[in-house]
Design an enzyme around this catalytic site. Structure first.
Site, PDB file in Angstrom:
ATOM      1  N   HIS A   1     -92.179 -44.637 -12.330  1.00 35.36           N
ATOM      2  CA  HIS A   1     -91.287 -43.492 -12.514  1.00 35.36           C
ATOM      3  C   HIS A   1     -89.893 -43.906 -12.972  1.00 35.36           C
ATOM      4  O   HIS A   1     -89.413 -43.434 -14.000  1.00 35.36           O
ATOM      5  CB  HIS A   1     -91.173 -42.687 -11.214  1.00 35.36           C
ATOM      6  CG  HIS A   1     -90.034 -41.726 -11.204  1.00 35.36           C
ATOM      7  ND1 HIS A   1     -90.122 -40.465 -11.726  1.00 35.36           N
ATOM      8  CD2 HIS A   1     -88.750 -41.849 -10.759  1.00 35.36           C
ATOM      9  CE1 HIS A   1     -88.955 -39.853 -11.608  1.00 35.36           C
ATOM     10  NE2 HIS A   1     -88.103 -40.668 -11.016  1.00 35.36           N
TER      11      HIS A   1
ATOM     12  N   HIS B   1     -86.416 -44.591 -16.971  1.00 33.81           N
ATOM     13  CA  HIS B   1     -87.632 -43.959 -16.457  1.00 33.81           C
ATOM     14  C   HIS B   1     -88.713 -43.932 -17.530  1.00 33.81           C
ATOM     15  O   HIS B   1     -88.789 -42.978 -18.312  1.00 33.81           O
ATOM     16  CB  HIS B   1     -87.313 -42.532 -16.003  1.00 33.81           C
ATOM     17  CG  HIS B   1     -86.261 -42.460 -14.938  1.00 33.81           C
ATOM     18  ND1 HIS B   1     -84.926 -42.645 -15.195  1.00 33.81           N
ATOM     19  CD2 HIS B   1     -86.348 -42.236 -13.603  1.00 33.81           C
ATOM     20  CE1 HIS B   1     -84.231 -42.534 -14.066  1.00 33.81           C
ATOM     21  NE2 HIS B   1     -85.064 -42.286 -13.090  1.00 33.81           N
TER      22      HIS B   1
ATOM     23  N   GLU C   1     -77.828 -16.971  -6.995  1.00 38.67           N
ATOM     24  CA  GLU C   1     -76.579 -17.518  -7.528  1.00 38.67           C
ATOM     25  C   GLU C   1     -76.814 -18.770  -8.357  1.00 38.67           C
ATOM     26  O   GLU C   1     -76.221 -18.948  -9.427  1.00 38.67           O
ATOM     27  CB  GLU C   1     -75.606 -17.831  -6.385  1.00 38.67           C
ATOM     28  CG  GLU C   1     -75.192 -16.625  -5.545  1.00 38.67           C
ATOM     29  CD  GLU C   1     -76.193 -16.277  -4.469  1.00 38.67           C
ATOM     30  OE1 GLU C   1     -77.155 -17.054  -4.256  1.00 38.67           O
ATOM     31  OE2 GLU C   1     -76.043 -15.223  -3.826  1.00 38.67           O
TER      32      GLU C   1
ATOM     33  N   HIS D   1     -68.659 -15.730   5.267  1.00 44.37           N
ATOM     34  CA  HIS D   1     -68.344 -15.109   3.980  1.00 44.37           C
ATOM     35  C   HIS D   1     -66.926 -15.417   3.494  1.00 44.37           C
ATOM     36  O   HIS D   1     -66.555 -15.003   2.404  1.00 44.37           O
ATOM     37  CB  HIS D   1     -68.537 -13.587   4.076  1.00 44.37           C
ATOM     38  CG  HIS D   1     -69.981 -13.170   4.068  1.00 44.37           C
ATOM     39  ND1 HIS D   1     -70.891 -13.655   4.973  1.00 44.37           N
ATOM     40  CD2 HIS D   1     -70.676 -12.340   3.257  1.00 44.37           C
ATOM     41  CE1 HIS D   1     -72.078 -13.121   4.727  1.00 44.37           C
ATOM     42  NE2 HIS D   1     -71.981 -12.330   3.686  1.00 44.37           N
TER      43      HIS D   1
END
Lengths: 753, 753
Positions: free
Chosen positions: B351, B114, B499, B563
């Site tokens: 890129h 890149h 999280e 859950h």
């Protein structure tokens, strides 16, 4: 799937629905609306508020966010609602308290659940379901209904109470009483596959708001494609309630950034700003300015300062939100969690457990609620009873509109109908390309693009895109432009680098018109790690999203271990209700798409190669449908010396090894094991015909974790794979260094046979 | 680990480092600094810019963000830098072009990589590494160095070029020439375990900025604990470069919201605002106002409008950022991707692939670069050569400061030293609690809390927290308060419902002081799905984070299938370099923590129960260390009739079944299989002693997917588990309905033996 030509659209949808209850089918009866008259509102008094709540309110007052609506600024002398006029304030309050106590009582009986949110959000819930939303409780699948998503899914008793009051057959009194019990239709979080009236499955925070972006995208897309100046046949809103938890999750920022970008004006989200999360006051971890962030994301932001009793504020906010048609709206509603509970309101203790008998009593006293548990007062019941006839009328009206549309715009109507009913056009699968061993070698990601483009031509509800890797994942539909704010009729969706949001948005699209809208989405296979929570919800909630996952192994080469999946195939083979497919060439890629499109209640993951692969003799679409099948065999009597098993890019290596071994006189079978789940579903006889028990000499090769392969190769077999991380180098070199070669397969085969 | 009492801290660190090169150890020699004199800057001219770039600039100009620094507003007549004065502008430009061409040439030679980002970000890279950052190239592990994270990891040639110029032994000319090749120290994305000088492993977008938040948190925490008014022994900055891709990822919003909340004033992030992502102009998917969002997140935001040649703007921005000590700073630097390439700059084509020989030539012409590939001009080389002596001087200065500190603050110095060197205090493991079968039954999440609190007392670098579930995960350290903006010395970290950000922040903490800082983090086990990408980076980058994952099965009950983890245990067993531990009771929980703390280069996941479990006879810390071990057996001669194998909460069921079977005269062995990875590492003899090959009658029981169990139980064994999603009901009921019972184990055992 049965043809629905003889049915109305609604009947077809009802017939298709897997409702656990027998729904009434006389929903077209146009009962005369007899809503209660509204009187002028009185100023409502606020029940007991703890002092820390007041502190929180002060903090709110200091926030720099916009506050276009002020308490008392709007008088609801006569509130126009979707179903006529609203009730007078006393009755509204009674209805709201009914919602609160249904939640309190159900949680108390279960001794498990989350009473805090329903108690705080009952006012906005009431206004939405009683005054604003257009739905038919007797047909939860009516296509043009407004969609509601409880992103803060733990507060599901709010939604169950509302569905109950609104007259949905799915939530009757006994259902409320069996909240969170085995076999009930009122599980611990909202589940679309259990409870008709629930649109999507929420609970894992942030998923719901992202689903809602998908629902709103679907509406905008279909409206752009099918609406006519004289007939706006697709026209509904998507409402969401999300909490502080949803706001903290990154997925919500991803999805909301896209919603702003796309200008989803008919998406209206209520942010339950209650300043409490499980660990306590949000001060401890969440002090950002949500208002400012959402303004940055291109949303219209409104602040309702008194979400507890400011019903008119809520009404005015919705009105304002609807008036802003080029932006989604966030209505920040400041509420008190557990509103009404004198000792637990505004504390984390009311979030996730039953109030306890003593506090329930105290709350009954505080809110002036003399009734038995689960009681719905007669006047409240009577007030809400208008929704069944009104809903039927709304649907009948829409059916008439559709009949008009059908007359005038025959082709469009047929197409839209197929999207609504989820019926695939006859013969669609013939569009899939087939290949011969002479066809040029190609990467399965390129072969995948041929399939995507072939399918988009024949499946009107086929749309999707990539998380900023369209040119690597090869997912562009060449005959379509980009779905954008001003070109929503197009089908290439540009998700940006937002894998998690992408997955959840696709769940929303799929569940907007199940079976009919077929969303696909793409990234590098390794980045399923970013979107795994959304993929799991696809599997659980029966959203048949197609996951186009390219760069599926160390075969991607130089990008190195951060980009090379190892454990991913195994990790999805372990997930319930999902198809993990790893095609080896053109025919298998076409077969994988056939399976993926047919499985409308089970998502599919296609693991596709970056590198070129040969078109192999013996592969077939039919083979793919069996999950595992023989692509070549020089043995007789179903007793080869050795069975070589490969998937995806390694099937070619297995075939090459077989050729060598056969030269040396071995009887070798080569098996493609494209999908373990499909193979598992075959008869024992078929399985024995592919993997005879008597042949224990089995070698598998797959450029991924060997975890789980013992099931296929047995204790005596040999699994060739990768049980460490990858490396940065040209692909061929890594394959060699990692021992994924025909030589290794040959050596293992010789050792075993 | 060898004692370091006789070594300086730096020597200890060097000794510990797994540097592939033999580093010079004469880094304390205080070579006299002979930096080049700076002259007044001249106005630099902008090389060829495409017209679309100008359009992008116009768009930028219209953005509402702050623009405190304006082109030309600051004169760099004499720029003070960390290592003396900066070079004159001509030399700066030459250095910047050296960086650009090293990147261009390496990518060209590899024909992979890149080049776009390094070409655009070379100016900020130069200013950072040449003028601002404090580091010692000859000891990349010097504790008090400034940390740099390239969150946009694909642009790694930028960092490799900078490390090369700065004199790091890890990136020499031959390393640049073997970019992305097998065995090189210059892999396709930055990997801390391959390249000394790289702090963390990036590439998966958004991870790096979140790691940087962790690095900055670690600095703030240690500074608060150990700095004295007369001796600020901990004092460094954390710098990041992130791109549009990082910005779109939800994880970056999560981590940056926390960084704002915590007021991490020494975190300075450069946002490479180049308006290009892989799919094209960011207009197609990313039109939010990043400025506004970051202001909402509580950051200080600066806009450098000319990141291509506005060196003084960049310098002024950094100066301003440093002056803001109570907020992290985002410096939005508008750059041109592929700057200097006449035909590819400002397009996605620059890129992610080599420019191609023709465009490399054109770029050489455009930037006036007559040199051979990989050439570093002598004056540039000479200019950068001051960093080795200066870095040694900086470290020596700090060592002297530490010696002072040690004299005055003996205890603190010893503690800090143990954190820096990663040496665990002798006998720390004695703090772990032990239990007898008579100890009360308890949930392993509660037993875990006893361990966490015991460890925090003896391990000075032990800190962590939960994603808003502290009271459910049971992770609070009772003797400490909350790590907050104004109490950064405390050790309970409140991550909010984030999280993914939490996992990546913990990676940053762990890699700030490897071995010494031991971060743990917690949520429900099912929500590892949200943070899986970060967990994988823990495993790959050898960050020994401890994942405390409670509510580890259907045993959590009423919350239901959203859950309840099913496939999660299997999915982590398939992941390389990670320990998946599922303890059954108190002794096993203590053993799991012992293993987790000892494994400083391998993360551990502890799956812990919500429900109470009995303390079982036969469990032990020593057993846990073997991964799988016998807890009871009434057979003789290593030949039981049947082996029952359980993990976690189901070990109790296996033990119960064994008791029944023994009553009926069977010889039954019960094996706890707490960690497959640890068992795999045992000797064949040990394995045979636990699972004798001759005994094929094996029954496993685990409340999770049976995927993979064939490896342990063989083709003739029976795996009792769950291969569908869970359900919402009280736990006991689900266990019964799902057949996870002693009766089922007994029936299976009888069938097999």
């Amino acid at each position: 799937m049965a043809s629905s030509t003889s049915l109305t659209l609604s009947q077809a949808l009802l017939a298709r629905a897997t409702s656990l209850h027998q729904s009434s089918t006389d929903r077209v009866s146009l009962a005369t609306f007899t809503g209660l008259k509204s009187s002028s509102t009185t100023t409502t008094t606020t029940p007991l508020l703890s002092s820390s709540r007041r502190a929180a309110n002060r903090r709110c007052a200091a926030l720099p966010g916009p506050a276009r609506t002020r308490p008392g600024a709007v008088k609801a002398v006569s509130v126009e609602t979707a179903v006529g006029q609203a009730a007078d304030t006393a009755l509204v309050e009674k209805s709201i308290n009914t919602i609160r106590f249904l939640a309190i009582d159900a949680v108390e009986k279960a001794n498990s659940g989350h009473p805090g949110l329903p108690m705080g959000c009952a006012p906005m819930g009431h206004v939405l379901y009683d005054e604003v939303m257009r739905y038919n409780p007797k047909n939860p699948y009516w296509f043009n209904r407004d969609r509601f998503v409880l992103s803060a899914g733990h507060g599901c008793m709010l939604q169950y109470a509302l569905l109950h009051l609104a007259g949905y057959d799915s939530v009757q009194e006994e259902d409320l009483k069996s909240f969170r019990q085995w076999g009930s239709r009122t599980p611990g979080h909202p589940e679309n596959f259990e409870t008709p009236g629930v649109e999507v499955t929420t609970g894992p925070l942030g998923q719901g708001i992202a689903n809602a972006v998908g629902l709103a995208l679907a509406e905008k897309h279909l409206a752009a494609r099918y609406n006519k100046p004289d007939n706006e046949i697709v026209d509904h809103y998507t409402y969401v309630i999300l909490g502080d938890g949803c706001q903290m999750e990154g997925i919500s920022n991803e999805a909301c950034s896209l919603a702003g970008h796309w200008g989803l004006g008919k998406l209206i989200a209520f942010y339950d700003d209650n300043h409490i999360s499980i660990d306590g006051d949000t001060e401890i971890a969440f002090t950002e300015s949500v208002d400012k962030r959402f303004e940055g994301l291109g949303w219209h932001v409104i602040w309702v300062k008194n979400g507890n009793t400011g019903y008119d504020e809520i009404r005015a906010a919705i009105k304002e939100a609807k008036a802003v048609t080029d932006k989604p709206t966030l209505i920040k509603v400041t509420t008190t969690i557990g509103f009404g509970s004198p000792n637990k309101a505004n504390s984390y203790s009311v979030h996730g457990s039953a109030l306890g008998a003593k506090e329930v009593d105290a709350t009954r006293k505080n809110l002036g609620w003399p009734f038995e548990p689960f009681h719905v007062p007669e006047d409240v019941k009577k007030h809400w009873s208008r929704h069944a006839p009104k809903g039927s009328a709304l649907e009948a009206e829409w059916n008439a509109k559709f009949a008009e549309y059908e007359k005038k715009y025959k082709e469009e109507a047929a197409e839209l109908k197929s999207i609504i009913t989820g019926e695939l056009p006859v013969g669609w699968e013939k569009a899939l390309p087939t290949y011969t061993p002479e066809s040029p070698a190609d990467a399965t990601r390129n072969l995948s693009q041929q399939c995507l483009n072939a399918l988009a031509k024949v499946l009107p509800g086929f749309l999707g895109g990539s998380a900023d890797l369209a040119s690597s994942n090869m997912t562009l539909l060449k005959m379509f432009g980009d779905f954008q704010k001003d070109t929503p009729e197009e089908r290439n969706v540009r998700f940006g680098v937002r894998e998690h949001g992408m997955g959840a948005i696709c769940n929303g699209i799929a569940l907007h018109s199940p079976g009919g809208l077929i969303p696909y989405c793409a990234t590098f296979f390794v980045f399923t790690d970013y979107m795994r929570a959304a993929i799991r919800i696809s599997a659980l909630s029966e959203a048949g999203v197609i996951y186009v996952m390219t760069h599926d192994s160390i075969g991607l080469g130089e990008d190195g271990p951060t980009h090379q999946p190892i454990e991913h195939i195994a990790s999805f083979r372990a997930m319930p209700n999902i198809l993990m497919l790893r095609p080896a060439d053109g025919n298998e890629t076409a077969g994988a798409y056939k399976v993926a499109v047919l499985n409308r209640k089970r998502p599919s993951i296609l693991a596709l190669s970056r590198q070129k692969l040969k078109q192999l003799p013996g592969t077939s679409i039919e083979g793919v449908e069996k999950g595992g099948y023989i692509i070549s065999d020089n043995s007789s009597g179903n007793k080869p010396d050795v069975i070589l098993i490969g998937t995806g890019s390694e099937l070619e290596i297995a075939a090459q090894a077989a050729e060598e071994l056969r030269k040396e006189g071995k009887a070798v079978r080569v098996v493609s094991f494209i999908s373990w789940e499909l193979f598992d579903e075959q008869s024992d006889a078929y399985k024995e015909s592919v993997l005879p028990a008597a042949v224990s000499a089995r070698v598998s090769i797959e450029a991924g974790s060997t975890f789980g392969w013992e099931k296929i190769i047995g204790s005596k077999g040999k699994a060739i794979g990768i049980d460490r991380f990858g490396a940065s180098a040209p692909a061929g070199r890594i394959y060699k260094e990692y021992g994924l070669t025909a030589e290794a397969v040959i050596a293992a085969a010789k050792e075993l046979s």
